[in-house]
Design a protein around this motif. Structure first.
Motif, PDB file in Angstrom:
ATOM      1  N   ASP A  45      60.358 -51.646 -87.273  1.00 35.98           N
ATOM      2  CA  ASP A  45      61.793 -51.896 -87.391  1.00 35.98           C
ATOM      3  C   ASP A  45      62.181 -51.999 -88.872  1.00 35.98           C
ATOM      4  O   ASP A  45      61.329 -51.952 -89.764  1.00 35.98           O
ATOM      5  CB  ASP A  45      62.193 -53.160 -86.628  1.00 35.98           C
ATOM      6  CG  ASP A  45      61.401 -54.387 -87.075  1.00 35.98           C
ATOM      7  OD1 ASP A  45      60.603 -54.281 -88.023  1.00 35.98           O
ATOM      8  OD2 ASP A  45      61.580 -55.454 -86.469  1.00 35.98           O
ATOM      9  N   LYS A  46      63.475 -52.153 -89.121  1.00 34.62           N
ATOM     10  CA  LYS A  46      63.959 -52.166 -90.506  1.00 34.62           C
ATOM     11  C   LYS A  46      63.342 -53.309 -91.308  1.00 34.62           C
ATOM     12  O   LYS A  46      62.967 -53.136 -92.471  1.00 34.62           O
ATOM     13  CB  LYS A  46      65.488 -52.274 -90.523  1.00 34.62           C
ATOM     14  CG  LYS A  46      66.102 -52.142 -91.916  1.00 34.62           C
ATOM     15  CD  LYS A  46      67.621 -52.201 -91.867  1.00 34.62           C
ATOM     16  CE  LYS A  46      68.222 -51.918 -93.246  1.00 34.62           C
ATOM     17  NZ  LYS A  46      67.750 -52.854 -94.290  1.00 34.62           N
ATOM     18  N   ARG A  47      63.215 -54.452 -90.681  1.00 32.83           N
ATOM     19  CA  ARG A  47      62.662 -55.604 -91.385  1.00 32.83           C
ATOM     20  C   ARG A  47      61.212 -55.351 -91.801  1.00 32.83           C
ATOM     21  O   ARG A  47      60.804 -55.678 -92.912  1.00 32.83           O
ATOM     22  CB  ARG A  47      62.749 -56.844 -90.493  1.00 32.83           C
ATOM     23  CG  ARG A  47      62.345 -58.123 -91.212  1.00 32.83           C
ATOM     24  CD  ARG A  47      62.460 -59.323 -90.307  1.00 32.83           C
ATOM     25  NE  ARG A  47      62.059 -60.535 -90.995  1.00 32.83           N
ATOM     26  CZ  ARG A  47      61.793 -61.672 -90.392  1.00 32.83           C
ATOM     27  NH1 ARG A  47      61.896 -61.767 -89.078  1.00 32.83           N
ATOM     28  NH2 ARG A  47      61.423 -62.744 -91.078  1.00 32.83           N
ATOM     29  N   SER A  48      60.439 -54.767 -90.911  1.00 35.76           N
ATOM     30  CA  SER A  48      59.032 -54.475 -91.217  1.00 35.76           C
ATOM     31  C   SER A  48      58.923 -53.459 -92.352  1.00 35.76           C
ATOM     32  O   SER A  48      58.097 -53.606 -93.266  1.00 35.76           O
ATOM     33  CB  SER A  48      58.323 -53.934 -89.973  1.00 35.76           C
ATOM     34  OG  SER A  48      58.371 -54.854 -88.923  1.00 35.76           O
ATOM     35  N   ASN A  72      62.057 -42.149 -92.339  1.00 28.30           N
ATOM     36  CA  ASN A  72      62.790 -41.822 -91.106  1.00 28.30           C
ATOM     37  C   ASN A  72      62.717 -42.952 -90.073  1.00 28.30           C
ATOM     38  O   ASN A  72      62.791 -42.716 -88.867  1.00 28.30           O
ATOM     39  CB  ASN A  72      62.228 -40.533 -90.504  1.00 28.30           C
ATOM     40  CG  ASN A  72      62.602 -39.317 -91.321  1.00 28.30           C
ATOM     41  OD1 ASN A  72      63.709 -38.806 -91.229  1.00 28.30           O
ATOM     42  ND2 ASN A  72      61.660 -38.852 -92.151  1.00 28.30           N
ATOM     43  N   ASN A  73      62.580 -44.181 -90.569  1.00 25.09           N
ATOM     44  CA  ASN A  73      62.559 -45.361 -89.701  1.00 25.09           C
ATOM     45  C   ASN A  73      61.547 -45.236 -88.567  1.00 25.09           C
ATOM     46  O   ASN A  73      61.776 -45.700 -87.446  1.00 25.09           O
ATOM     47  CB  ASN A  73      63.961 -45.641 -89.146  1.00 25.09           C
ATOM     48  CG  ASN A  73      64.967 -45.899 -90.246  1.00 25.09           C
ATOM     49  OD1 ASN A  73      64.688 -46.650 -91.183  1.00 25.09           O
ATOM     50  ND2 ASN A  73      66.120 -45.265 -90.170  1.00 25.09           N
ATOM     51  N   HIS A  98      60.051 -54.980 -95.695  1.00 20.02           N
ATOM     52  CA  HIS A  98      59.059 -55.890 -96.259  1.00 20.02           C
ATOM     53  C   HIS A  98      57.999 -55.111 -97.034  1.00 20.02           C
ATOM     54  O   HIS A  98      57.623 -55.484 -98.151  1.00 20.02           O
ATOM     55  CB  HIS A  98      58.377 -56.711 -95.171  1.00 20.02           C
ATOM     56  CG  HIS A  98      57.275 -57.569 -95.711  1.00 20.02           C
ATOM     57  ND1 HIS A  98      57.514 -58.805 -96.270  1.00 20.02           N
ATOM     58  CD2 HIS A  98      55.944 -57.342 -95.840  1.00 20.02           C
ATOM     59  CE1 HIS A  98      56.375 -59.301 -96.721  1.00 20.02           C
ATOM     60  NE2 HIS A  98      55.400 -58.437 -96.473  1.00 20.02           N
ATOM     61  N   TYR A  99      57.548 -54.027 -96.463  1.00 20.58           N
ATOM     62  CA  TYR A  99      56.458 -53.260 -97.057  1.00 20.58           C
ATOM     63  C   TYR A  99      56.905 -52.476 -98.288  1.00 20.58           C
ATOM     64  O   TYR A  99      56.220 -52.490 -99.323  1.00 20.58           O
ATOM     65  CB  TYR A  99      55.868 -52.332 -95.996  1.00 20.58           C
ATOM     66  CG  TYR A  99      54.755 -51.429 -96.479  1.00 20.58           C
ATOM     67  CD1 TYR A  99      53.866 -51.831 -97.463  1.00 20.58           C
ATOM     68  CD2 TYR A  99      54.597 -50.158 -95.938  1.00 20.58           C
ATOM     69  CE1 TYR A  99      52.850 -51.003 -97.905  1.00 20.58           C
ATOM     70  CE2 TYR A  99      53.576 -49.319 -96.363  1.00 20.58           C
ATOM     71  CZ  TYR A  99      52.711 -49.744 -97.347  1.00 20.58           C
ATOM     72  OH  TYR A  99      51.708 -48.921 -97.784  1.00 20.58           O
ATOM     73  N   VAL A 100      58.038 -51.782 -98.214  1.00 15.99           N
ATOM     74  CA  VAL A 100      58.412 -50.867 -99.305  1.00 15.99           C
ATOM     75  C   VAL A 100      59.769 -51.170 -99.925  1.00 15.99           C
ATOM     76  O   VAL A 100      60.346 -50.331-100.609  1.00 15.99           O
ATOM     77  CB  VAL A 100      58.385 -49.389 -98.814  1.00 15.99           C
ATOM     78  CG1 VAL A 100      56.971 -48.957 -98.542  1.00 15.99           C
ATOM     79  CG2 VAL A 100      59.269 -49.192 -97.591  1.00 15.99           C
ATOM     80  N   PRO A 141      53.387 -59.251 -92.317  1.00 17.17           N
ATOM     81  CA  PRO A 141      53.293 -60.711 -92.241  1.00 17.17           C
ATOM     82  C   PRO A 141      52.888 -61.202 -90.849  1.00 17.17           C
ATOM     83  O   PRO A 141      53.250 -60.600 -89.842  1.00 17.17           O
ATOM     84  CB  PRO A 141      54.705 -61.167 -92.607  1.00 17.17           C
ATOM     85  CG  PRO A 141      55.232 -60.081 -93.476  1.00 17.17           C
ATOM     86  CD  PRO A 141      54.660 -58.815 -92.908  1.00 17.17           C
ATOM     87  N   VAL A 142      52.160 -62.297 -90.828  1.00 15.13           N
ATOM     88  CA  VAL A 142      51.616 -62.816 -89.572  1.00 15.13           C
ATOM     89  C   VAL A 142      52.715 -63.174 -88.575  1.00 15.13           C
ATOM     90  O   VAL A 142      52.484 -63.203 -87.360  1.00 15.13           O
ATOM     91  CB  VAL A 142      50.692 -64.025 -89.856  1.00 15.13           C
ATOM     92  CG1 VAL A 142      51.491 -65.222 -90.359  1.00 15.13           C
ATOM     93  CG2 VAL A 142      49.862 -64.373 -88.634  1.00 15.13           C
TER      94      VAL A 142
END
Length: 222
Positions: A52-55, A149-150, A58-60, A182-183
């Motif tokens: 998802d967008k949050r994931s 591309n999500n 967070h990464y990039v 993140p956990v």
């Protein structure tokens, strides 16, 4: 990719499987199971990434900057301040359309960023050794393509359809210090799944860390 798995299972005449995925593989495993629950015996998920967008952000998009400021600054510094593109989209454009030197540079920088933060206490000489073990250009291009591309899925697709998996047993293995995923993602998924077991190990994201590797082996042996 879901269709590829279905085609392979059909070719091999396999009706039902245990599915094991790590990182992006957890995203694909969950999407496959949601779309084909009748084909899934169980799920083994290591390093949960919900796609998802949050994931992705967070990464990039700066989620790691407090824990890894040097690595984040180097990664984002390769994108001009006046660029209208997201970081993954800019990197991807350079990987595909840049000069030969640019292509290699941006592929290397992408993978360097990932490997630098994916394992607890990783040393610089270990980073170089890992990068030289595999064709890093392919990994970089594929990751940038999907993240630009999500991940080719609707926002919140997995959690919005999670009830489909109520009858499927799932085991989740996640590093307490996972900087890429993140956990809390694993904990959220665990609470949404009715038949899940969660192992949180004193590790980062990599499946080669002893705590995660040993738990994977133990679960597979069961």
């Amino acid at each position: 990719m879901v269709d590829d798995i279905k085609t392979l299972l059909s070719y091999l005449k396999i009706k039902k499987v245990n599915i094991f995925g790590g990182s992006w593989g957890t995203t694909l495993s969950l999407v496959f199971a949601i779309q084909n629950p009748e084909k899934v015996k169980s799920l083994l998920l290591r390093g949960v990434f919900l796609g998802d967008k949050r994931s992705i952000d967070h990464y990039v998009n700066g989620g790691v900057q407090n824990e890894f400021p040097k690595e984040w600054d180097r990664f984002k510094a390769n994108v001009p301040l006046d660029s209208n593109l997201t970081i993954p989209a800019y990197y991807l454009g350079q990987m595909l359309n840049g000069t030969p030197q640019n292509k290699k540079f941006f592929c290397y920088e992408w993978v360097l960023y990932e490997i630098s933060i994916f394992k607890k206490g990783i040393a610089e000489n270990e980073i170089d050794a890992i990068i030289n073990e595999f064709p890093f250009e392919s990994l970089a291009i594929m990751e940038a393509h999907y993240l630009s591309n999500n991940c080719f899925i609707e926002e919140n697709y997995i959690l919005d359809h999670i009830k489909i998996l109520d009858d499927i047993p799932a085991t989740i293995i996640h590093g307490k210090y996972d900087a890429i995923c993140p956990v809390e993602y694993a904990e959220k998924l665990h609470h949404k799944l009715k038949r899940s077991t969660l192992y949180i190990e004193n590790c980062g994201h990599s499946d080669s860390e002893p705590g995660i590797e040993q738990t994977i082996i133990e679960v597979l042996n069961q």
